[in-house]
Design an enzyme around this catalytic site. Structure first.
Site, PDB file in Angstrom:
ATOM      1  N   ILE A 156       0.830  -1.222   0.000  1.00 27.20           N
ATOM      2  CA  ILE A 156       0.000   0.000   0.000  1.00 27.20           C
ATOM      3  C   ILE A 156       0.856   1.259   0.000  1.00 27.20           C
ATOM      4  CG2 ILE A 156      -2.138  -0.931   0.963  1.00 27.20           C
ATOM      5  CD1 ILE A 156      -1.157  -0.138   3.739  1.00 27.20           C
ATOM      6  N   GLY A 200       8.353   3.658   0.953  1.00 28.60           N
ATOM      7  CA  GLY A 200       9.076   4.782   1.548  1.00 28.60           C
ATOM      8  C   GLY A 200      10.565   4.579   1.391  1.00 28.60           C
ATOM      9  N   GLY A 201      11.344   5.454   1.986  1.00 26.21           N
ATOM     10  CA  GLY A 201      12.790   5.399   1.860  1.00 26.21           C
ATOM     11  C   GLY A 201      13.371   4.125   2.456  1.00 26.21           C
ATOM     12  N   GLY A 216      11.695   1.069   2.644  1.00 25.51           N
ATOM     13  CA  GLY A 216      11.163  -0.180   2.096  1.00 25.51           C
ATOM     14  C   GLY A 216       9.671  -0.056   1.824  1.00 25.51           C
ATOM     15  N   LYS A 217       8.978  -1.187   1.822  1.00 26.77           N
ATOM     16  CA  LYS A 217       7.558  -1.159   1.433  1.00 26.77           C
ATOM     17  C   LYS A 217       6.615  -1.274   2.622  1.00 26.77           C
ATOM     18  CE  LYS A 217       8.381  -3.033  -3.122  1.00 26.77           C
ATOM     19  NZ  LYS A 217       8.453  -4.235  -3.949  1.00 26.77           N
ATOM     20  N   VAL A 218       5.398  -0.813   2.426  1.00 29.74           N
ATOM     21  CA  VAL A 218       4.361  -0.959   3.444  1.00 29.74           C
ATOM     22  C   VAL A 218       3.286  -1.893   2.890  1.00 29.74           C
ATOM     23  CG1 VAL A 218       2.708   0.214   4.930  1.00 29.74           C
ATOM     24  CG2 VAL A 218       4.765   1.408   4.197  1.00 29.74           C
ATOM     25  N   LYS A 233       5.199  -2.233   7.954  1.00 24.40           N
ATOM     26  CA  LYS A 233       6.282  -1.504   7.280  1.00 24.40           C
ATOM     27  C   LYS A 233       7.506  -2.396   7.345  1.00 24.40           C
ATOM     28  CE  LYS A 233       8.299   2.981   8.219  1.00 24.40           C
ATOM     29  NZ  LYS A 233       8.019   4.236   8.937  1.00 24.40           N
ATOM     30  N   ASP A 239       9.510  15.535   8.857  1.00 20.23           N
ATOM     31  CA  ASP A 239       9.074  15.156   7.515  1.00 20.23           C
ATOM     32  C   ASP A 239       7.551  15.291   7.412  1.00 20.23           C
ATOM     33  OD1 ASP A 239       9.501  14.451   4.914  1.00 20.23           O
ATOM     34  OD2 ASP A 239       9.657  12.301   5.282  1.00 20.23           O
TER      35      ASP A 239
END
Ligand SMILES: *[C@@H]1O[C@H](CO)[C@@H](O)[C@H](O)[C@H]1NC(C)=O
Ligand SMILES: *[C@@H]1O[C@H](CO)[C@@H](O)[C@H](O)[C@H]1NC(C)=O
Length: 867
Positions: free
Chosen positions: A534, A537-538, A540-542, A556, A652
């Site tokens: 879904i 990000g910096g 890896g994946k979620v 995450k 951020d």
């Protein structure tokens, strides 16, 4: 943890407010407070008398020093958060024990205030300064480090206030003794005040013990907190009885999900002190209050809760100030008061202000004593209030006007330990060690490419960079003074428990959240199936997943190759496992198994805010919903900045880090880059630039100095994104339009903002609401951090904007006093002057030009691979 957030904690955050009040009132100051026998102010290390920004006169201290050698010194750096150079810019340094002797009246109680500004003085390393202070035979501070304390408080300077019990002596001896535990240790002091005060203390019932009292009359006390509940900061110049006490707004200490509502008496309303001395508290304390709100059936189901950090093993006096200015009859508003979950004033004898005072406009206070130890609160005091329904009162509500918390001495001692470093500061320590171990050599790029290089040169370079600046060497050790010098110490215990780079998780964090096995996670995500992704990000994946059969979660997954990813991961566990707030995404647990590292969060059914704003087929958000989302996110950030143990800077803030649950409740997410901040040398964290393009605070970018105002800047961009429904950065547009922040500001100033707002909103925003909203966003984008509002101010103004919209829509009304107060509250920004600085902006364009992103899905610049 000792007083992590004493009364002065909000000094820096609320600086603009204080400044504003000072500006407003300086011309109506009744008379400058002159120093005399009963009210002495010493500017330590100064050669000449001088006045502070309140026109108060401070004398040189030399003639009061009766023994010991000392050095007069001047601070090498003036922190922008200092309200006045006097008494902070000069200091008296002691390398051996030394004593001041000050004439006082015998048999009188006195305030003794110390002002400390831990800066660099004549080349001395402030992190070596550990010392104790006694007043007559009372120990006030022991092995005290002003540097560590300020760092934990994230403020540049601190004030300690004591109230010394009357004695038979007519001389007050104050002795400073450098700690002999540390080599090169020295003591220092910037300002000392001695103020005669009326006896204000008496005995108080010890809460939790039916028949015991604490006798504060004979006690020496330390002021821990002094709050104008539901009102603005009151500077010393406006205190009653010329006692120059500062009263702070209470919002940072509110723990409950709801802030309640603030109440304010009209300007003309008169406070009738009757027999109570006016010096008890200024009328402004009694003319504002916080109550739970207009909805009784909600109030009765909840407590309004404040939470305070204190030192363990001491008795505290809580003085609750009350004054009713709306109701006038007994049994109209009746409520229960709890301290550390124990009954202070509750059924069958609940609080009823009018029953106590007889009439509205008459103030009163109640003292409660509370012994805090490991079995009771540990190092926290909670104060809770909820309506009592027992006597069937007319309203179900509770109210508080002011609050003071004093620590009582225990066997002539008031000293507590120095604060512990925050989890992030500990994390920095382990990273620093890691770097030292490996002797990692990092090359910093030349000026032009600095930003890009810095972007991926990880936290480690912080230390390298600092060493490159002459005179700044002390930064390195200041960062983590509690651990001594990490070059030499091998086996110190950090908060993280371990000093290698495998697992830095603290026991506490590990205890607070659940640990999952890899097989559970693999099962829940169909073995990390791509169809469950879904987000990316910096790190890896979620993935979307299911645990325990039906609970939806977001997983995450760390990119195992990224060392940095792991650090950020651990940061996030450390931070998130301790933070619980309605507007922060909750961490359910983590998985560290088989070389995998995953974080497991609540699943946010409606995804990111951005995907509802533009480039989307989803239905348009209404203006009111957008406002509510902005308010929720502001609340989450406000909590990060002020509500947690440490100031946490998100670093951020952007629309993809604001998530929405199934009920459209906004939650701030992604703490991978968060930092607890500022160091004391500048009230900011010097660090490599991280964050996302388009949202970067130009000041941060330019000076690599991080403050919570950097988040305020980014949030300003978010507000314009919400209003205009376009990406923060869109390189496909003409140069002046690329950056939304710049473009919107430009349009706002030219009066053409209406032309760029989301066409779907045209004609649907109440004009007053739009003005309020755009003004708030504009202030967030002020070039200079100090001029930007705090998140608290932003929150107030957004709530006010929502109220304007709701009033215009003819929908639900809130209490009118709420709105009035909020407008005043944000007034800090009204005096701010915008200083334009064109150069920085063009730098930002240069950066954006190098990017290859044109879909607006710019996210992390922290990507070691991509550049
Ligand atoms: C508090 O008192 C208890 C019992 O006397 C003692 O064990 C503990 O170390 C004390 N804590 C601090 C921080 O002084
Ligand atoms: C309010 O707090 C007190 C003390 O912690 C607790 O006993 C009470 O149940 C709470 N009331 C509500 C309605 O949450």
């Amino acid at each position: 943890m000792p007083e992590v957030r004493p009364i002065y904690a909000s000094a820096m955050n609320e600086k603009t407010q204080i400044l504003f009040s000072l500006l407003c009132f300086s011309f109506l100051l009744v008379s400058p407070i002159e120093s005399n026998g009963e009210n002495l102010a010493l500017s330590c290390g100064a050669s000449e008398p001088a006045a502070d920004s309140d026109k108060r006169k401070w004398e040189p201290d030399a003639k009061f020093i009766k023994s010991g050698n000392s050095i007069q010194a001047t601070a090498s750096y003036q922190d922008p958060s200092l309200l006045s150079t006097v008494p902070y810019m000069t200091a008296r340094i002691f390398t051996s024990p030394a004593t001041y002797e000050i004439q006082v009246k015998e048999a009188k109680r006195h305030y003794l205030r110390f002002h400390f500004y831990p800066s660099t003085y004549t080349g001395l390393d402030i992190s070596n300064s550990y010392f104790s202070v006694t007043a007559n035979d009372v120990t006030l501070l022991n092995n005290f480090s002003a540097a560590i304390t300020c760092q934990a408080l994230t403020q540049a300077y601190l004030v300690r206030e004591y109230s010394l019990a009357p004695t038979e002596r007519d001389v007050l001896s104050i002795t400073f003794t450098p700690s002999d535990k540390y080599q090169k240790s020295f003591a220092f002091i910037n300002g000392i005040e001695v103020i005669e005060m009326p006896e204000m203390f008496d005995s108080a019932v010890l809460v939790g013990f039916s028949d015991q009292i604490a006798d504060a009359k004979a006690a020496n006390l330390q002021t821990m907190f002094r709050l104008n509940v539901g009102g603005q900061d009151i500077p010393g110049s406006q205190d009653s009885g010329r006692l120059t006490r500062t009263w702070y707004n209470d919002a940072p200490y509110i723990f409950s999900a709801g802030l309640g509502v603030t109440l304010q008496a009209s300007d003309k309303f008169r406070i009738d002190y009757q027999k109570m001395p006016v010096s008890t508290a200024p009328a402004d304390v009694y003319k504002t209050a916080r109550s739970q709100g207009p909805t009784g059936d909600i109030n009765i189901k909840s407590n309004l809760t404040w939470m305070f950090q204190v030192d363990t093993n001491f008795t505290y006096i809580l003085r609750l100030h009350f004054c009713e200015f709306q109701l006038s009859k007994v049994n109209q508003k009746v409520f229960n008061i709890y301290i550390n979950n124990k009954t202070a004033q509750a059924d069958p004898t609940p609080a009823d202000i009018i029953a106590w005072t007889g009439e509205k406009g008459i103030p009163t206070y109640k003292d409660y004593a509370m012994y805090v130890d490991a079995n009771n609160g540990g190092n926290e005091i909670s104060l809770q209030m909820t309506p009592s329904a027992l006597s069937r009162p007319e309203y179900l509500d509770s109210q508080l006007n002011g609050l003071e918390i004093f620590k009582m001495d225990s066997m002539k001692n008031l000293a507590g330990p120095n604060p512990e470093p925050s989890p992030m500061q500990a994390n920095e320590a382990t990273q620093k060690e890691f770097q030292n171990d490996k002797k990692t050599a990092l090359i910093i790029g030349s000026a032009g490419g600095v930003a890009m290089v810095l972007a991926f040169s990880l936290c480690f370079t912080v230390y390298q960079r600092k060493r490159r600046f002459p005179g700044n060497d002390s930064h390195t050790s200041i960062w983590l003074p509690i651990y001594g010098n990490s070059h030499t110490s091998g086996t110190k215990s950090t908060i993280s428990g371990k000093s290698n780079n495998s697992s830095h998780l603290s026991n506490l964090a590990a205890g607070l959240c659940r640990r999952f096995s890899l097989s559970e996670i693999k099962h829940g995500t169909h073995n990390f199936d791509e169809s469950n992704v879904i987000g990316v990000g910096g790190f890896g994946k979620v993935y979307k997943g299911v645990i325990d059969g039906s609970t939806k979660v977001a997983v995450k997954r760390s990119n195992p190759n990224s060392e940095q990813g792991i650090n950020e991961f651990e940061t996030e566990i450390e931070l998130l496992s301790r933070l619980r707030h309605k507007h922060l995404v909750s961490l359910i647990g983590y998985c560290e198994d088989g070389g995998e590292m995953c974080l497991i969060y609540d699943y946010m059914a409606l995804g990111t805010l951005r995907e509802h704003l533009y480039n989307t087929k989803k239905p348009q958000l209404t203006w009111k919903r957008r406002l509510e989302i902005a308010i929720g996110a502001a609340r989450g950030l406000h909590y990060l900045h002020t509500g947690a143990k440490y100031t946490i800077i998100h670093r951020d803030v952007k629309t993809t880090n604001i998530l929405l649950d199934e009920n459209w409740v906004a939650k701030v997410s992604d703490f991978g880059l968060s930092k607890t901040g500022p160091d004391m040398n500048g009230g900011h964290v010097t660090t490599v630039v991280k964050g996302s393009f388009g949202y970067l605070d130009p000041e941060y970018f330019r000076r690599q100095q991080l403050t919570e105002k950097s988040d305020v800047y980014s949030f300003g961009v978010v507000l314009f994104e919400i209003l205009c429904a376009r990406p923060a950065l869109n390189p496909s547009l003409s140069k002046e339009q690329v950056s939304l922040g710049d473009w919107a500001l430009n349009c706002k100033r030219k009066g053409t903002l209406e032309d760029i707002i989301d066409p779907n909103l045209k004609g649907k925003i109440n004009p007053e609401c739009l003005t309020k909203f755009a003004d708030t966003a504009e202030k967030c984008l002020y070039e200079s951090g100090i001029e930007r509002p705090t998140m608290g101010d932003v929150l107030w103004n957004l709530e006010f904007a929502l109220q304007l919209q709701e009033t215009a829509d003819g929908s639900r009304h809130r209490t009118p006093s709420h709105g009035g107060g909020s407008d005043d509250f944000g007034g800090g920004g009204a005096v701010a002057v915008h200083v334009a600085g064109g150069g920085i902006r063009s730098e930002e364009h240069d950066v954006s030009d190098q990017s290859d992103d044109n879909g607006g899905i710019f996210s992390q610049i922290v990507n070691p691979k991509g550049r």
